[in-house]
Design an enzyme around this catalytic site. Structure first.
Site, PDB file in Angstrom:
ATOM      1  N   GLU A 164       9.385   6.821  22.888  1.00 46.55           N
ATOM      2  CA  GLU A 164       8.955   5.909  23.966  1.00 46.55           C
ATOM      3  C   GLU A 164       8.431   4.572  23.434  1.00 46.55           C
ATOM      4  O   GLU A 164       7.378   4.101  23.860  1.00 46.55           O
ATOM      5  CB  GLU A 164       7.917   6.606  24.858  1.00 46.55           C
ATOM      6  CG  GLU A 164       8.455   7.902  25.445  1.00 46.55           C
ATOM      7  CD  GLU A 164       7.443   8.663  26.305  1.00 46.55           C
ATOM      8  OE1 GLU A 164       6.319   8.189  26.489  1.00 46.55           O
ATOM      9  OE2 GLU A 164       7.812   9.748  26.799  1.00 46.55           O
ATOM     10  N   GLU A 280      14.594  16.272  26.883  1.00 45.58           N
ATOM     11  CA  GLU A 280      13.421  16.736  27.654  1.00 45.58           C
ATOM     12  C   GLU A 280      13.755  16.918  29.138  1.00 45.58           C
ATOM     13  O   GLU A 280      12.961  16.535  30.010  1.00 45.58           O
ATOM     14  CB  GLU A 280      12.268  15.730  27.533  1.00 45.58           C
ATOM     15  CG  GLU A 280      11.849  15.392  26.122  1.00 45.58           C
ATOM     16  CD  GLU A 280      10.618  14.475  26.045  1.00 45.58           C
ATOM     17  OE1 GLU A 280       9.913  14.295  27.060  1.00 45.58           O
ATOM     18  OE2 GLU A 280      10.380  13.939  24.960  1.00 45.58           O
TER      19      GLU A 280
HETATM   20  O1  9MR Z   1       4.728  18.232  28.412  1.00 47.86           O
HETATM   21  C1  9MR Z   1       3.792  17.667  27.530  1.00 47.86           C
HETATM   22  C2  9MR Z   1       2.377  18.039  27.948  1.00 47.86           C
HETATM   23  O2  9MR Z   1       2.181  19.447  27.816  1.00 47.86           O
HETATM   24  C3  9MR Z   1       1.368  17.291  27.086  1.00 47.86           C
HETATM   25  O3  9MR Z   1       0.064  17.538  27.587  1.00 47.86           O
HETATM   26  C4  9MR Z   1       1.665  15.793  27.101  1.00 47.86           C
HETATM   27  C5  9MR Z   1       0.731  15.041  26.160  1.00 47.86           C
HETATM   28  O4  9MR Z   1       0.933  15.449  24.837  1.00 47.86           O
HETATM   29  O5  9MR Z   1       3.001  15.547  26.709  1.00 47.86           O
HETATM   30  C6  9MR Z   1       3.967  16.152  27.516  1.00 47.86           C
HETATM   31  O6  9MR Z   1       5.258  15.890  26.994  1.00 47.86           O
HETATM   32  C7  9MR Z   1       5.739  14.536  27.054  1.00 47.86           C
HETATM   33  C8  9MR Z   1       6.614  14.310  25.839  1.00 47.86           C
HETATM   34  O7  9MR Z   1       5.905  14.580  24.659  1.00 47.86           O
HETATM   35  C9  9MR Z   1       7.169  12.898  25.811  1.00 47.86           C
HETATM   36  N1  9MR Z   1       7.869  12.585  27.034  1.00 47.86           N
HETATM   37  C10 9MR Z   1       7.118  12.846  28.271  1.00 47.86           C
HETATM   38  C11 9MR Z   1       6.628  14.307  28.283  1.00 47.86           C
HETATM   39  C12 9MR Z   1       5.922  14.603  29.609  1.00 47.86           C
HETATM   40  O8  9MR Z   1       4.776  13.817  29.751  1.00 47.86           O
END
Ligand code: 9MR
Length: 368
Positions: A164, A280
Protein backbone atom coordinates in the site's frame (compact mmCIF):
# COMPACT_ATOMS: atom_id res chain seq x y z
CA UNK A 1 -15.44 5.72 -0.15
CA UNK A 2 -16.00 4.04 3.18
CA UNK A 3 -13.83 5.00 6.08
CA UNK A 4 -11.52 2.02 5.97
CA UNK A 5 -8.41 3.54 4.63
CA UNK A 6 -6.07 5.63 6.64
CA UNK A 7 -6.55 9.17 5.40
CA UNK A 8 -3.55 10.64 3.71
CA UNK A 9 -2.19 13.40 5.83
CA UNK A 10 -0.45 16.46 4.41
CA UNK A 11 2.33 15.52 2.04
CA UNK A 12 5.48 17.37 2.85
CA UNK A 13 8.11 16.10 0.52
CA UNK A 14 8.88 17.49 -2.88
CA UNK A 15 9.94 14.08 -4.11
CA UNK A 16 6.40 12.78 -3.79
CA UNK A 17 4.72 15.91 -5.11
CA UNK A 18 5.58 15.63 -8.77
CA UNK A 19 3.33 14.43 -11.55
CA UNK A 20 2.71 10.81 -12.47
CA UNK A 21 5.65 10.41 -14.77
CA UNK A 22 7.91 7.44 -14.96
CA UNK A 23 10.84 9.32 -13.55
CA UNK A 24 9.00 10.96 -10.74
CA UNK A 25 8.54 8.23 -8.19
CA UNK A 26 11.91 6.98 -7.14
CA UNK A 27 14.72 9.44 -7.76
CA UNK A 28 17.64 7.34 -6.58
CA UNK A 29 16.60 3.88 -7.68
CA UNK A 30 19.42 3.47 -10.17
CA UNK A 31 22.00 3.97 -7.47
CA UNK A 32 20.53 1.06 -5.60
CA UNK A 33 20.85 -1.51 -8.34
CA UNK A 34 20.97 -5.06 -7.08
CA UNK A 35 21.92 -8.08 -9.09
CA UNK A 36 18.91 -9.54 -10.79
CA UNK A 37 19.03 -12.99 -9.33
CA UNK A 38 17.18 -16.19 -10.01
CA UNK A 39 13.65 -16.29 -8.77
CA UNK A 40 11.27 -19.13 -8.23
CA UNK A 41 9.79 -19.89 -11.59
CA UNK A 42 6.03 -19.62 -11.95
CA UNK A 43 4.32 -22.97 -11.94
CA UNK A 44 3.55 -24.99 -15.06
CA UNK A 45 0.21 -26.29 -16.21
CA UNK A 46 -1.25 -27.35 -12.82
CA UNK A 47 -4.23 -25.39 -11.49
CA UNK A 48 -3.47 -21.93 -10.19
CA UNK A 49 -2.84 -22.37 -6.44
CA UNK A 50 -5.57 -21.26 -4.06
CA UNK A 51 -4.49 -19.76 -0.77
CA UNK A 52 -5.82 -18.03 2.30
CA UNK A 53 -4.47 -15.96 5.16
CA UNK A 54 -4.68 -17.47 8.64
CA UNK A 55 -4.66 -15.84 12.10
CA UNK A 56 -2.74 -17.46 14.94
CA UNK A 57 -5.24 -16.54 17.66
CA UNK A 58 -8.09 -18.45 15.97
CA UNK A 59 -5.67 -21.18 14.90
CA UNK A 60 -5.15 -21.80 18.63
CA UNK A 61 -8.71 -21.37 19.83
CA UNK A 62 -10.71 -23.08 17.06
CA UNK A 63 -9.52 -26.50 15.77
CA UNK A 64 -12.15 -26.57 13.02
CA UNK A 65 -10.75 -23.28 11.72
CA UNK A 66 -7.24 -24.68 11.39
CA UNK A 67 -8.50 -27.87 9.76
CA UNK A 68 -10.43 -26.04 7.04
CA UNK A 69 -7.21 -24.43 5.76
CA UNK A 70 -5.72 -27.91 5.40
CA UNK A 71 -8.82 -29.15 3.61
CA UNK A 72 -9.21 -26.24 1.18
CA UNK A 73 -5.88 -24.51 0.52
CA UNK A 74 -2.69 -24.99 -1.47
CA UNK A 75 -1.06 -22.02 0.23
CA UNK A 76 -1.52 -20.69 3.78
CA UNK A 77 0.08 -17.46 4.95
CA UNK A 78 0.26 -15.64 8.27
CA UNK A 79 -2.16 -12.69 8.12
CA UNK A 80 -0.57 -10.46 10.75
CA UNK A 81 2.35 -12.30 12.32
CA UNK A 82 5.03 -10.97 9.97
CA UNK A 83 4.01 -7.33 10.19
CA UNK A 84 6.23 -4.88 12.00
CA UNK A 85 4.12 -4.49 15.15
CA UNK A 86 3.86 -8.22 15.88
CA UNK A 87 7.41 -9.02 14.84
CA UNK A 88 9.20 -6.06 16.40
CA UNK A 89 7.41 -4.94 19.58
CA UNK A 90 10.78 -3.49 20.60
CA UNK A 91 13.73 -2.53 18.45
CA UNK A 92 15.87 -5.37 19.78
CA UNK A 93 13.29 -8.14 19.46
CA UNK A 94 12.45 -10.29 16.47
CA UNK A 95 9.45 -12.39 17.52
CA UNK A 96 9.63 -15.03 14.80
CA UNK A 97 7.82 -17.71 16.85
CA UNK A 98 4.18 -17.09 15.88
CA UNK A 99 4.93 -16.87 12.14
CA UNK A 100 7.37 -19.79 12.29
CA UNK A 101 4.65 -21.94 13.80
CA UNK A 102 2.10 -21.13 11.08
CA UNK A 103 4.56 -21.39 8.20
CA UNK A 104 6.03 -24.68 9.44
CA UNK A 105 2.57 -26.11 10.09
CA UNK A 106 1.51 -25.18 6.57
CA UNK A 107 4.64 -26.60 4.99
CA UNK A 108 4.59 -29.82 6.99
CA UNK A 109 1.06 -30.32 5.67
CA UNK A 110 2.18 -29.94 2.07
CA UNK A 111 1.16 -26.30 1.64
CA UNK A 112 3.26 -23.39 0.46
CA UNK A 113 3.37 -20.04 2.22
CA UNK A 114 4.27 -16.41 1.61
CA UNK A 115 5.37 -13.33 3.52
CA UNK A 116 3.28 -10.24 4.30
CA UNK A 117 4.94 -7.66 4.67
CA UNK A 118 8.10 -5.61 5.35
CA UNK A 119 6.94 -2.05 4.68
CA UNK A 120 3.46 -0.80 5.56
CA UNK A 121 2.11 2.46 6.95
CA UNK A 122 -0.37 0.87 9.33
CA UNK A 123 0.42 0.08 12.95
CA UNK A 124 4.15 0.80 12.98
CA UNK A 125 5.43 0.52 16.56
CA UNK A 126 6.04 3.77 18.42
CA UNK A 127 9.78 3.07 18.75
CA UNK A 128 10.05 2.97 14.96
CA UNK A 129 8.09 6.13 14.25
CA UNK A 130 10.12 8.04 16.86
CA UNK A 131 13.12 7.77 14.53
CA UNK A 132 13.68 11.03 12.63
CA UNK A 133 17.16 10.50 11.19
CA UNK A 134 17.02 9.08 7.65
CA UNK A 135 20.32 7.23 8.10
CA UNK A 136 19.01 5.47 11.17
CA UNK A 137 15.69 4.69 9.43
CA UNK A 138 17.57 3.16 6.50
CA UNK A 139 19.66 1.04 8.85
CA UNK A 140 16.55 -0.23 10.62
CA UNK A 141 14.83 -1.05 7.32
CA UNK A 142 17.84 -2.90 5.93
CA UNK A 143 18.37 -4.83 9.15
CA UNK A 144 14.66 -5.65 9.41
CA UNK A 145 14.56 -7.17 5.94
CA UNK A 146 17.93 -8.93 6.21
CA UNK A 147 16.97 -10.57 9.48
CA UNK A 148 13.36 -11.38 8.60
CA UNK A 149 13.78 -12.54 5.00
CA UNK A 150 16.97 -14.31 6.06
CA UNK A 151 15.19 -16.15 8.85
CA UNK A 152 12.48 -17.44 6.51
CA UNK A 153 14.78 -17.96 3.53
CA UNK A 154 13.69 -20.97 1.49
CA UNK A 155 10.37 -21.36 3.32
CA UNK A 156 8.31 -18.63 1.66
CA UNK A 157 7.45 -18.57 -2.04
CA UNK A 158 7.17 -14.81 -2.15
CA UNK A 159 7.21 -11.61 -0.10
CA UNK A 160 5.02 -8.54 -0.20
CA UNK A 161 8.06 -6.33 -0.05
CA UNK A 162 6.03 -3.14 0.17
CA UNK A 163 2.33 -2.88 0.93
CA UNK A 164 0.00 0.00 0.00
CA UNK A 165 2.67 2.54 -0.96
CA UNK A 166 0.48 4.13 -3.65
CA UNK A 167 -1.49 7.21 -2.59
CA UNK A 168 -5.13 6.45 -1.88
CA UNK A 169 -6.08 9.19 -4.38
CA UNK A 170 -3.00 9.74 -6.55
CA UNK A 171 -4.62 12.47 -8.68
CA UNK A 172 -4.52 14.89 -5.78
CA UNK A 173 -1.64 17.34 -5.82
CA UNK A 174 0.12 15.43 -3.05
CA UNK A 175 1.69 12.98 -5.46
CA UNK A 176 1.63 9.35 -6.45
CA UNK A 177 2.98 7.85 -3.24
CA UNK A 178 1.16 7.53 0.07
CA UNK A 179 2.23 9.88 2.80
CA UNK A 180 3.72 7.52 5.38
CA UNK A 181 6.34 7.61 8.09
CA UNK A 182 8.64 5.74 5.68
CA UNK A 183 8.17 8.34 2.94
CA UNK A 184 8.53 11.28 5.31
CA UNK A 185 11.64 9.88 6.97
CA UNK A 186 13.49 8.16 4.15
CA UNK A 187 11.84 9.51 1.01
CA UNK A 188 10.71 7.38 -1.94
CA UNK A 189 14.01 5.50 -1.83
CA UNK A 190 12.66 3.31 0.96
CA UNK A 191 10.97 1.30 -1.81
CA UNK A 192 14.09 0.43 -3.86
CA UNK A 193 16.03 -0.10 -0.65
CA UNK A 194 13.44 -2.65 0.45
CA UNK A 195 13.55 -4.48 -2.90
CA UNK A 196 17.34 -4.52 -2.99
CA UNK A 197 17.57 -5.88 0.55
CA UNK A 198 14.87 -8.51 -0.01
CA UNK A 199 16.59 -9.76 -3.18
CA UNK A 200 19.82 -10.16 -1.25
CA UNK A 201 18.29 -11.80 1.81
CA UNK A 202 16.15 -14.40 0.00
CA UNK A 203 17.20 -14.66 -3.65
CA UNK A 204 14.72 -17.48 -4.25
CA UNK A 205 11.60 -15.67 -3.05
CA UNK A 206 9.43 -13.86 -5.56
CA UNK A 207 9.30 -10.16 -4.76
CA UNK A 208 5.90 -8.50 -4.89
CA UNK A 209 4.50 -4.95 -4.77
CA UNK A 210 1.10 -5.28 -3.11
CA UNK A 211 -1.76 -2.77 -3.23
CA UNK A 212 -5.53 -2.28 -3.21
CA UNK A 213 -8.09 -0.58 -5.48
CA UNK A 214 -6.54 -1.80 -8.72
CA UNK A 215 -9.64 -3.47 -10.14
CA UNK A 216 -12.55 -1.02 -10.23
CA UNK A 217 -13.89 1.21 -13.00
CA UNK A 218 -13.12 4.91 -12.81
CA UNK A 219 -10.47 7.60 -13.07
CA UNK A 220 -9.06 7.08 -9.57
CA UNK A 221 -8.51 3.39 -10.26
CA UNK A 222 -6.99 4.15 -13.68
CA UNK A 223 -4.59 6.49 -11.90
CA UNK A 224 -3.69 3.87 -9.31
CA UNK A 225 -3.02 1.26 -12.02
CA UNK A 226 -0.85 3.80 -13.84
CA UNK A 227 1.18 4.61 -10.73
CA UNK A 228 1.72 0.91 -10.11
CA UNK A 229 3.07 0.41 -13.63
CA UNK A 230 5.32 3.47 -13.24
CA UNK A 231 6.61 2.18 -9.94
CA UNK A 232 7.44 -1.24 -11.39
CA UNK A 233 9.20 0.29 -14.38
CA UNK A 234 11.25 2.61 -12.21
CA UNK A 235 12.36 -0.22 -9.97
CA UNK A 236 13.37 -2.15 -13.06
CA UNK A 237 15.17 0.91 -14.47
CA UNK A 238 17.11 0.92 -11.21
CA UNK A 239 18.24 -2.65 -11.87
CA UNK A 240 15.95 -4.11 -9.26
CA UNK A 241 13.99 -7.33 -9.52
CA UNK A 242 10.22 -7.06 -9.22
CA UNK A 243 8.62 -10.44 -9.81
CA UNK A 244 4.95 -9.69 -9.43
CA UNK A 245 2.24 -7.23 -8.51
CA UNK A 246 -0.24 -8.27 -5.85
CA UNK A 247 -3.78 -7.04 -6.40
CA UNK A 248 -5.30 -7.28 -2.94
CA UNK A 249 -8.88 -7.64 -4.15
CA UNK A 250 -10.91 -6.20 -1.29
CA UNK A 251 -14.03 -6.18 -3.41
CA UNK A 252 -16.88 -3.78 -2.66
CA UNK A 253 -19.85 -5.65 -4.03
CA UNK A 254 -21.68 -2.40 -4.86
CA UNK A 255 -18.77 -1.24 -7.06
CA UNK A 256 -18.16 -2.07 -10.69
CA UNK A 257 -15.08 -4.05 -11.68
CA UNK A 258 -13.32 -2.93 -14.89
CA UNK A 259 -12.27 -6.27 -16.45
CA UNK A 260 -10.89 -4.58 -19.60
CA UNK A 261 -8.67 -2.26 -17.56
CA UNK A 262 -7.55 -5.20 -15.43
CA UNK A 263 -6.72 -7.17 -18.57
CA UNK A 264 -4.66 -4.27 -19.95
CA UNK A 265 -2.90 -3.94 -16.61
CA UNK A 266 -2.07 -7.65 -16.55
CA UNK A 267 -0.80 -7.54 -20.15
CA UNK A 268 1.32 -4.44 -19.48
CA UNK A 269 2.91 -6.20 -16.52
CA UNK A 270 3.51 -9.28 -18.63
CA UNK A 271 5.29 -7.14 -21.22
CA UNK A 272 7.58 -5.97 -18.41
CA UNK A 273 8.19 -9.57 -17.40
CA UNK A 274 6.22 -9.10 -14.19
CA UNK A 275 3.66 -11.56 -12.84
CA UNK A 276 0.35 -10.99 -11.14
CA UNK A 277 -1.48 -12.51 -8.21
CA UNK A 278 -4.55 -11.79 -6.12
CA UNK A 279 -3.42 -11.55 -2.52
CA UNK A 280 -6.28 -10.55 -0.18
CA UNK A 281 -9.66 -11.25 -1.74
CA UNK A 282 -12.76 -10.67 0.34
CA UNK A 283 -16.14 -9.09 -0.32
CA UNK A 284 -17.31 -5.93 1.40
CA UNK A 285 -21.11 -6.07 1.38
CA UNK A 286 -22.29 -3.30 3.70
CA UNK A 287 -24.02 -1.43 0.85
CA UNK A 288 -25.88 -4.43 -0.53
CA UNK A 289 -29.50 -4.61 0.65
CA UNK A 290 -31.28 -7.89 1.33
CA UNK A 291 -30.57 -11.14 3.10
CA UNK A 292 -27.81 -13.75 2.70
CA UNK A 293 -29.12 -14.80 -0.73
CA UNK A 294 -28.89 -11.28 -2.19
CA UNK A 295 -25.58 -10.59 -0.46
CA UNK A 296 -24.01 -13.77 -1.82
CA UNK A 297 -25.41 -13.14 -5.31
CA UNK A 298 -23.74 -9.70 -5.37
CA UNK A 299 -20.53 -11.30 -4.07
CA UNK A 300 -20.58 -13.92 -6.80
CA UNK A 301 -20.97 -11.22 -9.45
CA UNK A 302 -18.11 -9.06 -8.17
CA UNK A 303 -15.78 -12.04 -7.68
CA UNK A 304 -16.67 -13.41 -11.13
CA UNK A 305 -15.95 -10.06 -12.81
CA UNK A 306 -12.72 -9.75 -10.85
CA UNK A 307 -11.55 -13.20 -11.95
CA UNK A 308 -12.47 -12.41 -15.57
CA UNK A 309 -10.24 -9.34 -15.46
CA UNK A 310 -7.46 -11.09 -13.58
CA UNK A 311 -7.21 -14.06 -15.93
CA UNK A 312 -7.62 -11.98 -19.10
CA UNK A 313 -4.29 -10.19 -18.62
CA UNK A 314 -2.07 -13.13 -17.74
CA UNK A 315 -2.25 -16.34 -15.77
CA UNK A 316 -2.10 -15.37 -12.08
CA UNK A 317 0.54 -16.99 -9.89
CA UNK A 318 -1.94 -17.58 -7.07
CA UNK A 319 -5.36 -16.49 -5.91
CA UNK A 320 -5.58 -15.84 -2.19
CA UNK A 321 -8.44 -14.87 0.11
CA UNK A 322 -8.01 -12.78 3.27
CA UNK A 323 -9.25 -15.40 5.68
CA UNK A 324 -11.40 -18.36 4.71
CA UNK A 325 -14.59 -18.32 6.74
CA UNK A 326 -17.07 -15.62 7.70
CA UNK A 327 -16.40 -16.60 11.33
CA UNK A 328 -13.45 -14.24 11.41
CA UNK A 329 -12.77 -11.19 9.26
CA UNK A 330 -11.65 -7.60 9.60
CA UNK A 331 -14.59 -6.58 7.36
CA UNK A 332 -17.19 -6.94 10.12
CA UNK A 333 -15.02 -4.93 12.52
CA UNK A 334 -14.30 -2.07 10.16
CA UNK A 335 -17.34 -2.01 7.85
CA UNK A 336 -20.28 -3.70 9.60
CA UNK A 337 -23.69 -3.75 7.94
CA UNK A 338 -26.13 -1.16 9.23
CA UNK A 339 -29.05 -3.64 9.17
CA UNK A 340 -27.49 -5.71 11.94
CA UNK A 341 -26.88 -8.80 9.79
CA UNK A 342 -23.41 -10.31 9.93
CA UNK A 343 -21.15 -9.54 6.95
CA UNK A 344 -20.44 -12.40 4.51
CA UNK A 345 -16.98 -11.56 3.12
CA UNK A 346 -15.29 -14.93 2.65
CA UNK A 347 -15.66 -18.04 0.48
CA UNK A 348 -16.90 -20.26 3.34
CA UNK A 349 -19.77 -19.17 5.55
CA UNK A 350 -19.62 -19.11 9.35
CA UNK A 351 -20.52 -22.84 9.42
CA UNK A 352 -17.60 -23.53 7.06
CA UNK A 353 -19.95 -24.32 4.18
CA UNK A 354 -18.55 -23.22 0.80
CA UNK A 355 -20.52 -20.54 -1.03
CA UNK A 356 -21.21 -20.56 -4.75
CA UNK A 357 -18.37 -18.12 -5.34
CA UNK A 358 -15.89 -20.52 -3.75
CA UNK A 359 -16.93 -23.17 -6.29
CA UNK A 360 -16.74 -20.60 -9.08
CA UNK A 361 -13.25 -19.62 -8.01
CA UNK A 362 -12.01 -23.20 -7.75
CA UNK A 363 -13.41 -24.04 -11.20
CA UNK A 364 -11.68 -21.01 -12.62
CA UNK A 365 -8.32 -21.94 -11.08
CA UNK A 366 -8.60 -25.49 -12.33
CA UNK A 367 -9.24 -24.36 -15.91
CA UNK A 368 -6.37 -21.92 -16.11
O1 9MR B 1 -6.97 -8.41 8.38
C1 9MR B 1 -5.94 -7.75 9.07
C2 9MR B 1 -6.37 -7.45 10.50
O2 9MR B 1 -6.56 -8.66 11.22
C3 9MR B 1 -5.31 -6.59 11.19
O3 9MR B 1 -5.80 -6.20 12.46
C4 9MR B 1 -5.00 -5.36 10.34
C5 9MR B 1 -3.87 -4.54 10.97
O4 9MR B 1 -2.68 -5.29 11.00
O5 9MR B 1 -4.62 -5.74 9.03
C6 9MR B 1 -5.59 -6.46 8.33
O6 9MR B 1 -5.08 -6.84 7.07
C7 9MR B 1 -4.84 -5.79 6.11
C8 9MR B 1 -3.65 -6.20 5.27
O7 9MR B 1 -2.53 -6.45 6.08
C9 9MR B 1 -3.32 -5.16 4.22
N1 9MR B 1 -4.47 -4.86 3.40
C10 9MR B 1 -5.70 -4.52 4.13
C11 9MR B 1 -6.03 -5.64 5.14
C12 9MR B 1 -7.35 -5.33 5.84
O8 9MR B 1 -7.26 -4.16 6.59
Amino acid sequence: MPKTRTANGPRRFPSSRTALTRRSLLGGAAALAATIGPSRVARAAAPVPFGAAIQSNFFDSDPAYAQVFLDRCDLVLPMNELKFPMLRPTRESFEFGPADRLVDWARSNGKTSRGHTFVWHDGNPAWLERIRDPIEAEMVLREHIQRTAGHFRGRLESWDVVNEVIAHEPRESGGPLRDTWWLRTLGPRHIPIAFAEAARADPGARLVVNDYDLEFRGARYDARRRVMLDLVRQLQDGGLRVDAVGIQGHLYSHFEIDPEAMARFGRDLKTLGVGLLATEIDVIDFQVPGGPEEIDRAAEKVVGDFLDGLFAGQRPEAVITWGLTDRYSWVGDVMPRTDGQPVRPLPLDADLVPKRWYELLRRRLAQA
